[in-house]
Structures are given as C-alpha cells and as structure tokens.
Scaffold this motif. Structure first.
Motif, PDB file in Angstrom:
ATOM      1  N   GLU A  35       0.831  -1.209   0.000  1.00 18.03           N
ATOM      2  CA  GLU A  35       0.000   0.000   0.000  1.00 18.03           C
ATOM      3  C   GLU A  35       0.864   1.257   0.000  1.00 18.03           C
ATOM      4  O   GLU A  35       0.527   2.255  -0.654  1.00 18.03           O
ATOM      5  CB  GLU A  35      -0.938  -0.007   1.208  1.00 18.03           C
ATOM      6  CG  GLU A  35      -1.992  -1.099   1.184  1.00 18.03           C
ATOM      7  CD  GLU A  35      -2.986  -0.958   0.028  1.00 18.03           C
ATOM      8  OE1 GLU A  35      -2.993   0.103  -0.638  1.00 18.03           O
ATOM      9  OE2 GLU A  35      -3.742  -1.914  -0.223  1.00 18.03           O
ATOM     10  N   ARG A  36       1.963   1.202   0.709  1.00 20.40           N
ATOM     11  CA  ARG A  36       2.871   2.344   0.702  1.00 20.40           C
ATOM     12  C   ARG A  36       3.422   2.565  -0.710  1.00 20.40           C
ATOM     13  O   ARG A  36       3.521   3.705  -1.188  1.00 20.40           O
ATOM     14  CB  ARG A  36       4.012   2.103   1.685  1.00 20.40           C
ATOM     15  CG  ARG A  36       5.053   3.200   1.708  1.00 20.40           C
ATOM     16  CD  ARG A  36       6.006   3.030   2.871  1.00 20.40           C
ATOM     17  NE  ARG A  36       5.306   3.111   4.147  1.00 20.40           N
ATOM     18  CZ  ARG A  36       5.921   3.294   5.311  1.00 20.40           C
ATOM     19  NH1 ARG A  36       7.227   3.432   5.354  1.00 20.40           N
ATOM     20  NH2 ARG A  36       5.230   3.356   6.420  1.00 20.40           N
ATOM     21  N   ALA A  37       3.780   1.490  -1.379  1.00 24.01           N
ATOM     22  CA  ALA A  37       4.298   1.616  -2.744  1.00 24.01           C
ATOM     23  C   ALA A  37       3.250   2.192  -3.682  1.00 24.01           C
ATOM     24  O   ALA A  37       3.551   3.040  -4.535  1.00 24.01           O
ATOM     25  CB  ALA A  37       4.773   0.254  -3.240  1.00 24.01           C
ATOM     26  N   MET A  38       1.998   1.760  -3.537  1.00 24.79           N
ATOM     27  CA  MET A  38       0.944   2.264  -4.414  1.00 24.79           C
ATOM     28  C   MET A  38       0.679   3.757  -4.149  1.00 24.79           C
ATOM     29  O   MET A  38       0.427   4.532  -5.090  1.00 24.79           O
ATOM     30  CB  MET A  38      -0.340   1.456  -4.208  1.00 24.79           C
ATOM     31  CG  MET A  38      -0.221  -0.020  -4.601  1.00 24.79           C
ATOM     32  SD  MET A  38       0.272  -0.318  -6.329  1.00 24.79           S
ATOM     33  CE  MET A  38       2.065  -0.537  -6.145  1.00 24.79           C
ATOM     34  N   THR A  39       0.747   4.162  -2.899  1.00 25.20           N
ATOM     35  CA  THR A  39       0.575   5.580  -2.573  1.00 25.20           C
ATOM     36  C   THR A  39       1.666   6.417  -3.225  1.00 25.20           C
ATOM     37  O   THR A  39       1.396   7.489  -3.797  1.00 25.20           O
ATOM     38  CB  THR A  39       0.598   5.779  -1.048  1.00 25.20           C
ATOM     39  OG1 THR A  39      -0.513   5.087  -0.475  1.00 25.20           O
ATOM     40  CG2 THR A  39       0.512   7.251  -0.686  1.00 25.20           C
ATOM     41  N   ARG A  40       2.894   5.942  -3.179  1.00 21.66           N
ATOM     42  CA  ARG A  40       3.992   6.693  -3.793  1.00 21.66           C
ATOM     43  C   ARG A  40       3.884   6.704  -5.316  1.00 21.66           C
ATOM     44  O   ARG A  40       4.255   7.695  -5.954  1.00 21.66           O
ATOM     45  CB  ARG A  40       5.323   6.087  -3.344  1.00 21.66           C
ATOM     46  CG  ARG A  40       5.609   6.349  -1.869  1.00 21.66           C
ATOM     47  CD  ARG A  40       6.832   5.610  -1.379  1.00 21.66           C
ATOM     48  NE  ARG A  40       7.095   5.911   0.028  1.00 21.66           N
ATOM     49  CZ  ARG A  40       7.892   5.196   0.805  1.00 21.66           C
ATOM     50  NH1 ARG A  40       8.521   4.137   0.311  1.00 21.66           N
ATOM     51  NH2 ARG A  40       8.082   5.531   2.071  1.00 21.66           N
ATOM     52  N   LEU A  41       3.392   5.622  -5.885  1.00 17.45           N
ATOM     53  CA  LEU A  41       3.199   5.604  -7.331  1.00 17.45           C
ATOM     54  C   LEU A  41       2.190   6.672  -7.750  1.00 17.45           C
ATOM     55  O   LEU A  41       2.371   7.361  -8.765  1.00 17.45           O
ATOM     56  CB  LEU A  41       2.726   4.211  -7.766  1.00 17.45           C
ATOM     57  CG  LEU A  41       2.813   3.844  -9.246  1.00 17.45           C
ATOM     58  CD1 LEU A  41       4.230   3.990  -9.782  1.00 17.45           C
ATOM     59  CD2 LEU A  41       2.304   2.418  -9.451  1.00 17.45           C
ATOM     60  N   ARG A  42       1.144   6.831  -6.937  1.00 18.19           N
ATOM     61  CA  ARG A  42       0.142   7.861  -7.229  1.00 18.19           C
ATOM     62  C   ARG A  42       0.660   9.266  -6.929  1.00 18.19           C
ATOM     63  O   ARG A  42       0.514  10.184  -7.754  1.00 18.19           O
ATOM     64  CB  ARG A  42      -1.128   7.585  -6.415  1.00 18.19           C
ATOM     65  CG  ARG A  42      -1.957   6.404  -6.907  1.00 18.19           C
ATOM     66  CD  ARG A  42      -3.283   6.318  -6.158  1.00 18.19           C
ATOM     67  NE  ARG A  42      -3.075   5.885  -4.765  1.00 18.19           N
ATOM     68  CZ  ARG A  42      -3.179   4.626  -4.356  1.00 18.19           C
ATOM     69  NH1 ARG A  42      -3.480   3.665  -5.217  1.00 18.19           N
ATOM     70  NH2 ARG A  42      -2.984   4.319  -3.079  1.00 18.19           N
ATOM     71  N   ASP A  43       1.266   9.447  -5.755  1.00 15.42           N
ATOM     72  CA  ASP A  43       1.609  10.791  -5.297  1.00 15.42           C
ATOM     73  C   ASP A  43       2.895  11.330  -5.919  1.00 15.42           C
ATOM     74  O   ASP A  43       2.984  12.530  -6.210  1.00 15.42           O
ATOM     75  CB  ASP A  43       1.751  10.803  -3.773  1.00 15.42           C
ATOM     76  CG  ASP A  43       0.439  10.537  -3.050  1.00 15.42           C
ATOM     77  OD1 ASP A  43      -0.614  10.548  -3.721  1.00 15.42           O
ATOM     78  OD2 ASP A  43       0.474  10.313  -1.826  1.00 15.42           O
ATOM     79  N   GLU A  44       3.885  10.476  -6.104  1.00 12.91           N
ATOM     80  CA  GLU A  44       5.183  10.960  -6.564  1.00 12.91           C
ATOM     81  C   GLU A  44       5.392  10.800  -8.065  1.00 12.91           C
ATOM     82  O   GLU A  44       6.259  11.472  -8.638  1.00 12.91           O
ATOM     83  CB  GLU A  44       6.299  10.263  -5.788  1.00 12.91           C
ATOM     84  CG  GLU A  44       6.194  10.491  -4.277  1.00 12.91           C
ATOM     85  CD  GLU A  44       7.403  10.002  -3.513  1.00 12.91           C
ATOM     86  OE1 GLU A  44       8.512  10.043  -4.078  1.00 12.91           O
ATOM     87  OE2 GLU A  44       7.234   9.585  -2.344  1.00 12.91           O
ATOM     88  N   PHE A  45       4.602   9.917  -8.693  1.00 14.93           N
ATOM     89  CA  PHE A  45       4.742   9.717 -10.136  1.00 14.93           C
ATOM     90  C   PHE A  45       3.476  10.076 -10.904  1.00 14.93           C
ATOM     91  O   PHE A  45       3.461  10.012 -12.136  1.00 14.93           O
ATOM     92  CB  PHE A  45       5.144   8.269 -10.437  1.00 14.93           C
ATOM     93  CG  PHE A  45       6.535   7.926  -9.982  1.00 14.93           C
ATOM     94  CD1 PHE A  45       7.613   8.051 -10.837  1.00 14.93           C
ATOM     95  CD2 PHE A  45       6.774   7.497  -8.690  1.00 14.93           C
ATOM     96  CE1 PHE A  45       8.900   7.744 -10.432  1.00 14.93           C
ATOM     97  CE2 PHE A  45       8.049   7.187  -8.251  1.00 14.93           C
ATOM     98  CZ  PHE A  45       9.120   7.313  -9.123  1.00 14.93           C
ATOM     99  N   ALA A  46       2.415  10.415 -10.194  1.00 18.33           N
ATOM    100  CA  ALA A  46       1.143  10.818 -10.806  1.00 18.33           C
ATOM    101  C   ALA A  46       0.601   9.748 -11.749  1.00 18.33           C
ATOM    102  O   ALA A  46       0.035  10.052 -12.805  1.00 18.33           O
ATOM    103  CB  ALA A  46       1.303  12.151 -11.546  1.00 18.33           C
TER     104      ALA A  46
END
Length: 354
Positions: A35-46
């Motif tokens: 879940e942390r990885a998915m959040t970063r994929l959304r927030d940091e890579f749009a």
C-alpha cells in the motif's frame, strides 16, 4: 537473427499502469509495504495503479498469473506493467503466454530478479523493456524512495533521454523485517560505494542489452526453451547480476562457464556486472566479509571471461539489480559503454506513440 526491438512507449502523468505479481505475490503477504508503494506511485509519479486478481494471491496458478499479464497488455488504457517483486517460478508462467497479446501493444514492462524470465521472453518477441523497478522493494522502501532510484525510474517511465550513470556514493544491502511495522519507518544503514571496476576499457560500445539475473539466465539455459541461437546476441551489451541467495564465486564461474561452452558468452563485446549483494535478512554477514565476497565474485567473472571471451570489456559493481540505489536499465533498449571515457550512458527514449 536478433529481433528488431520496439522501444517502450513513454507515459504521461495520469496514465493507468498495471501492478502484477507474475512471481511471488508479496502484496498478499506484506500488504502494508504494498500500500505504501501504491501511494507513492500515485503521489510521486502521478500514475494510477491497477491491480489484477493474482497481484495479492499468494501461490496463484501460473495460468492465472499469465492471464493477468495478457489482460494488462490487451487493455488499451494500461500504459505500462510493473512487477511487484521477483520470486522463483516465473519460468512456469511463460508457456501460458500468447505472444499476440504483447506484440499488438508493446507497452513497457518493469522488473528484475525472477522477472528476468519475462524480460527475456519479451526480448524474444522484439519488445524492449526495463530491468529494474520493483514496487515492493524500491517504491515501498523504508524512509522513502532513494533519489537515484526514483530519478532512474522516472527517466524510464517518462523519457529521460541520454542519462549518464554515476557510481553511488553509498549503498544499502541490509533489509528490515517487513513483518515489523517499526522497520517500515527506518531507512536501512548504508555503506560507502565501492566505485566501478573497469576491465579492458579499450572501446566504445553502443548496443541493445540482454541478460539480467545470472541464476535465472542459467535456469533458462537449463530449460533450453527460451534461449535463441547464440549468434542472435552478437554485439549486445550483457547485463549480469546475482540475487540475495548470494551464490558462491565458484557457482558463478560454473554458470558462466556453461554459457561459455554453449558459445553464448563470446557474443558480448561489453559486460556490465551489478554490485553483488553480500548480505540478506536470511543470511546476514559481517561487514568485514562483504568486500571479500564481492572481490571473489569479480574474480569468478574475470576467470570465465578469460576462458571464453578474453577480449571483452567489463565494468563491475554497477548499481543495478539487487541493490539500493538501483538504476533501471534498458533491456533490449540501447546502452553505451565508453571504456576510454570511463562512462556508461543509458538511453531512455521519449516515445509517446499516442
């Protein structure tokens, strides 16, 4: 003859990307990291991650994992496919794949370790991909993404042009326990980077890459099913790296010797060897033993090259594969190894294609 490669398409912010587990479904075992990885994929890579039925299903049948891969490639709204992690049985997924599902829309695939199986399979279909980019390991990394790993992944996703690789000043190989919530907040300790070690840096080679994790390549050779005639690899840059299972130097030599006896090792004018992982959570080693392990690994590779490809140029301890930071490198795409200039340049094409 070597396939003619289709360059991976370049993404745009807001694109949907498939997140799949063609090997071990680590998200099912360690959901907090996922879940942390998915959040970063959304927030940091749009980017908008899309999971599939086996993304979190530990022990999924290889046919179901193959179905997820084909569904991702057949969906026109999916613009890239990211593996969550490696494993040890992706070889059993390959027989269930329909090449037409991939060649009709050859979107970029990201993975390493056991994903060498699929990278090699795509290479055989003429589809260039990316070696690296684990969502669990590098996007879910405690303390946040490593800046160099993030920049490399961003270049591969969005088209970074020609990027010169640099030796990492510091690296980490000590993992925390994903079962321990506290470890997810603490960045792993680092060691000074060893720099690169050059062997016979007497030429400049710009060519497509092939290779990946050495143990998995050896399995492909043993299966004798997914390896092309050796002449098809002539002139390519060979990428090799070893896993957290830390094979002994003699075993590394034997795997390369087998490739040499087949005539395969002689095909590559330049070889990049990843920084060997010398400790793991399952096999911790004393820090004073790690440099010796890496020295023995370099010696094993040089011994094999001396026997089967004595004119090859080689660069050791490059930050790709099972290391942190991790360069995401072209696989089937182009890489320049400039021996006289002591430079490595990865080519990240801007290929919008839409």
């Amino acid at each position: 003859m070597r396939p003619s490669f289709t360059a991976p398409a370049t993404l745009r912010p807001g694109d949907r990307v498939a997140v799949v587990s063609p090997s071990f479904a680590a998200p099912g075992r360690f959901p907090a990291v996922h879940e942390r990885a998915m959040t970063r994929l959304r927030d940091e890579f749009a980017l908008k991650p899309v999971e599939y039925p086996t993304t979190r299903r530990v022990g999924a049948d290889p046919r179901d994992r193959a179905a997820d891969l084909m569904a991702a490639y057949r969906d026109p709204d999916i613009r890239a496919v990211l593996a969550t992690i490696g494993g040890d049985d992706q070889l059993t997924v390959l027989p269930h794949l329909d090449p037409a599902a991939f060649t009709a829309d050859p979107k970029p695939y990201f993975g390493y370790s056991d994903n060498t199986n699929l990278l090699n399979w795509l290479w055989n279909q003429g589809i260039a991909a990316w070696h690296g980019g684990s969502t669990m390991v590098h996007l879910g990394r405690p303390g946040g993404l490593h800046p160099e790993s993030a920049a490399s992944l961003r270049a591969a996703l969005f088209g970074g042009g020609d990027v010169e690789l640099r030796p990492a000043d510091a690296f980490s190989e000590d993992e925390g326990d994903w079962n321990d919530p506290a470890s997810l907040e603490v960045e792993a300790p680092t060691l000074p980077g060893p720099g690169w070690h050059w062997h016979q840096p007497d030429r400049v080679v710009t060519a497509p890459t092939w290779g990946g994790n050495l143990e998995i390549l050896h399995w492909n050779l043993a299966a004798n099913r997914w390896i092309r005639p050796v002449e098809d690899y002539a002139g390519c840059v060979l990428l090799i790296e070893t896993s957290e299972e830390m094979p002994a130097a003699e075993e590394v030599f034997r795997m390369l010797r087998n490739a040499g006896e087949r005539g395969l090792l002689a095909q590559f004018p330049a070889v990049l060897v990843g920084l060997a992982k010398a400790s793991s959570i399952d096999r911790p080693t004393a820090r004073q033993d790690r440099d010796r392990y890496r020295e023995e690994q370099r010696a094993a590779v040089l011994r094999a090259l001396a026997d089967y490809n004595p004119t090859a140029m080689a660069v050791f301890d490059v930050d790709f594969g099972h290391t942190d930071p991790q360069w995401v490198l072209p696989y089937g795409g182009s890489l320049t190894v400039d021996g006289p200039g002591r430079r490595i340049v990865a080519h990240y094409p801007d290929n919008r294609g839409r």
